[in-house]
Design a protein around this motif. Structure first.
Motif, PDB file in Angstrom:
ATOM      1  N   PHE A  78       0.782  -1.355   0.058  1.00 26.84           N
ATOM      2  CA  PHE A  78      -0.215  -0.023   0.117  1.00 26.84           C
ATOM      3  C   PHE A  78       0.995   1.253  -0.065  1.00 26.84           C
ATOM      4  N   LEU A  79       1.842   1.212   0.931  1.00 28.46           N
ATOM      5  CA  LEU A  79       2.731   2.585   0.979  1.00 28.46           C
ATOM      6  C   LEU A  79       3.448   2.538  -0.087  1.00 28.46           C
ATOM      7  N   SER A  80       3.927   1.666  -0.636  1.00 25.64           N
ATOM      8  CA  SER A  80       4.604   1.745  -1.994  1.00 25.64           C
ATOM      9  C   SER A  80       4.012   2.125  -3.344  1.00 25.64           C
ATOM     10  N   LYS A  81       2.618   1.817  -3.202  1.00 27.88           N
ATOM     11  CA  LYS A  81       1.609   2.373  -4.259  1.00 27.88           C
ATOM     12  C   LYS A  81       1.569   4.087  -4.122  1.00 27.88           C
TER      13      LYS A  81
ATOM     14  N   HIS B 283       5.006  10.200  -7.196  1.00 29.36           N
ATOM     15  CA  HIS B 283       6.176  10.475  -8.341  1.00 29.36           C
ATOM     16  C   HIS B 283       5.269  10.781  -9.510  1.00 29.36           C
ATOM     17  N   LYS B 284       4.346   9.805  -9.848  1.00 31.63           N
ATOM     18  CA  LYS B 284       3.543   9.642 -11.101  1.00 31.63           C
ATOM     19  C   LYS B 284       2.941  11.284 -11.205  1.00 31.63           C
TER      20      LYS B 284
ATOM     21  N   ARG C  72      12.238  -2.116   5.658  1.00 29.39           N
ATOM     22  CA  ARG C  72      11.876  -3.730   5.127  1.00 29.39           C
ATOM     23  C   ARG C  72      11.570  -3.637   3.680  1.00 29.39           C
ATOM     24  N   PHE C  73      10.796  -2.544   3.431  1.00 29.65           N
ATOM     25  CA  PHE C  73      10.147  -2.354   1.977  1.00 29.65           C
ATOM     26  C   PHE C  73      10.969  -1.423   1.260  1.00 29.65           C
ATOM     27  N   GLY C  74      12.040  -1.038   1.721  1.00 31.29           N
ATOM     28  CA  GLY C  74      13.060   0.024   0.837  1.00 31.29           C
ATOM     29  C   GLY C  74      12.411   1.070   0.815  1.00 31.29           C
TER      30      GLY C  74
ATOM     31  N   GLU D 230      12.126   7.527   1.099  1.00 27.53           N
ATOM     32  CA  GLU D 230      10.697   8.245   0.466  1.00 27.53           C
ATOM     33  C   GLU D 230       9.777   8.817   1.564  1.00 27.53           C
ATOM     34  N   VAL D 231       9.958   8.174   2.806  1.00 29.67           N
ATOM     35  CA  VAL D 231       9.072   8.384   3.577  1.00 29.67           C
ATOM     36  C   VAL D 231       9.589   8.980   4.864  1.00 29.67           C
ATOM     37  N   GLN D 232       8.797  10.196   5.593  1.00 29.75           N
ATOM     38  CA  GLN D 232       9.469  10.517   6.714  1.00 29.75           C
ATOM     39  C   GLN D 232       8.185  10.503   7.880  1.00 29.75           C
TER      40      GLN D 232
END
Length: 433
Positions: free
Chosen positions: A210-213, A219-220, A254-256, A260-262
């Protein structure tokens, strides 16, 4: 007629003022470490607690009577928005933030609800054209409606996952359209009540996907703001997966997603996790994920998240000391995720609560800046770790246990403990407040 009729804009009157609606310490234009106080603090008014919360608690229902408390009514939502911008103007706050459910009524389908959100975003955009107050961040409410009773991203029903993802998409679009500087995710029900019916591995994978999306969509669409996660350890679930800053960082690694996230850190949530606010701030800065803060406090005689306005200058000082050590806010700010007590019924109570909170934060910022400028705590910190600045000590970090063992046998050091001077340093803090 304005909900706040008769309440004039709040002004800075200095420490000797006796007015309930005057700033004694918050002067937006005062320079602190060469920067305007307003630009340091970046105060933010929260739409949900100030305008959507009805005044209930776990043992009693609504106590507030607001003219916009009408469900499924776009006209009422616009009255609420009018009142919100009146408060923003009275306080002179530079930012506000919202959940989708705060600003738009729920409809009988996803598409109809999205249309309501779009109409309210346009209305708020028109309000912003004549106001100094901008959007710090938007977010989606994925915890109040019964569909989210078992979580959103971690829900065992894939239809709820899909609904949640689609909701976040609309909220990110709304945030970008209104010029928001961040987008926040709070997993209010991303956790479990019992392990008897929970698959921890599956739910973690769902949350990571979910967070990766979310990051991919950022970015999209070319959203330049930060994606923030807000940690909380418990309440409403028995255990929440975003327990504290360190736990969130482990999840991001864990999810790389650690680059990207703070994090958006709340004072009350830090306390529920068994930490201090300043601990969580320092941890986030150390891990490189510090983003923004929710400023409030808990009642330390209660075991739950009471979301009261801050009133403790010492706590504020220690918090802003860590904010300043981290370099200050970039896209983040100081959001008052705080609500009135359910007996505080009147419009003036809402103004006075923010005035008091803003003054406490201003006192804390000035004291923290003075401590940092004078360097007394940093000098003591540097002296405590001075031994590690030598070439020999630095080299040891790259040596094997065998090499260190042989060096100790040869040199025969006789280390003696040194005082940490905790009480003296606590006294230093007291002198600045």
């Amino acid at each position: 007629m304005s909900f706040f009729d008769g309440i004039a804009p709040v002004s800075f009157q200095g420490a000797d003022s006796t007015s309930d609606l005057a700033f004694r310490h918050y002067d937006p234009d005062e320079l602190v470490m060469g920067k305007r106080m307003e630009d340091h603090l970046r105060f933010t008014c929260a739409w949900w607690h100030s305008f959507a919360w009805p005044g209930g608690d776990p043992f009693g229902g609504q106590t507030f009577q607001r003219p916009w408390f009408k469900e499924d009514d776009l006209a009422a939502a616009k009255v609420k928005a009018d009142a919100a911008f009146d408060l923003f103007d009275i306080l002179g706050v530079p930012f506000f933030c919202f959940h989708d459910a705060d600003i738009r009524p729920e409809a009988d389908s996803f598409a109809a609800t999205a249309r309501n959100l779009a109409e309210m975003v346009d209305y708020i955009g028109e309000k912003m054209e004549t106001s100094k107050t901008k959007l710090l961040w938007g977010t989606a409410n994925l915890f109040t409606h019964r569909r989210f009773m078992s979580g959103a991203a971690t829900n065992p029903d894939p239809d709820v996952f899909a609904w949640s993802a689609a909701t976040v998409k609309t909220c990110m679009d709304a945030t970008m359209k209104l010029g928001g500087q961040n987008y926040v995710l709070w997993g209010g029900r991303e956790g479990y009540e019992t392990l008897l019916n929970t698959d921890l591995t599956r739910e973690a994978e769902q949350a990571g996907a979910f967070l990766s999306k979310v990051v991919e969509y950022k970015h999209k669409i070319g959203f330049k703001g930060a994606i923030l996660i807000e940690p909380k350890p418990q309440e409403p679930t028995k255990h929440q997966y975003d327990y504290d800053v360190a736990t969130v960082y482990g999840f991001l690694k864990r999810f790389g997603l650690e680059n990207e996230v703070q994090v958006n850190i709340e004072q009350g949530h830090a306390i529920l996790a068994g930490h201090s606010f300043e601990h969580e701030l320092a941890m986030a800065a150390s891990l490189g994920i510090f983003g923004s803060i929710d400023m409030n406090r808990n009642d330390y005689q209660s075991g739950w998240d009471t979301d009261q306005f801050p009133d403790n200058p010492r706590e504020a000082t220690l918090a802003y000391y860590e904010v300043l050590r981290a370099g200050g806010f970039t896209t983040g700010g100081t959001n008052f995720d705080a609500k009135l007590r359910r007996q505080s019924l009147d419009p003036i109570d809402l103004v006075a609560a923010h005035v008091g909170g803003m003054d406490v934060c201003a006192r804390g910022l000035k004291a923290a800046a003075a401590m940092l400028s004078d360097g007394v705590l940093e000098d003591a910190r540097a002296a405590r770790y001075a031994g590690w600045t030598t070439p020999e000590a630095q080299a040891m970090l790259g040596q094997s246990l065998d090499q260190i063992h042989d060096a100790v046998v040869t040199a025969d050091p006789r280390p003696e403990p040194r005082s940490g001077r905790q009480e003296s340093l606590e006294n230093v803090v007291s002198r600045y407040i």
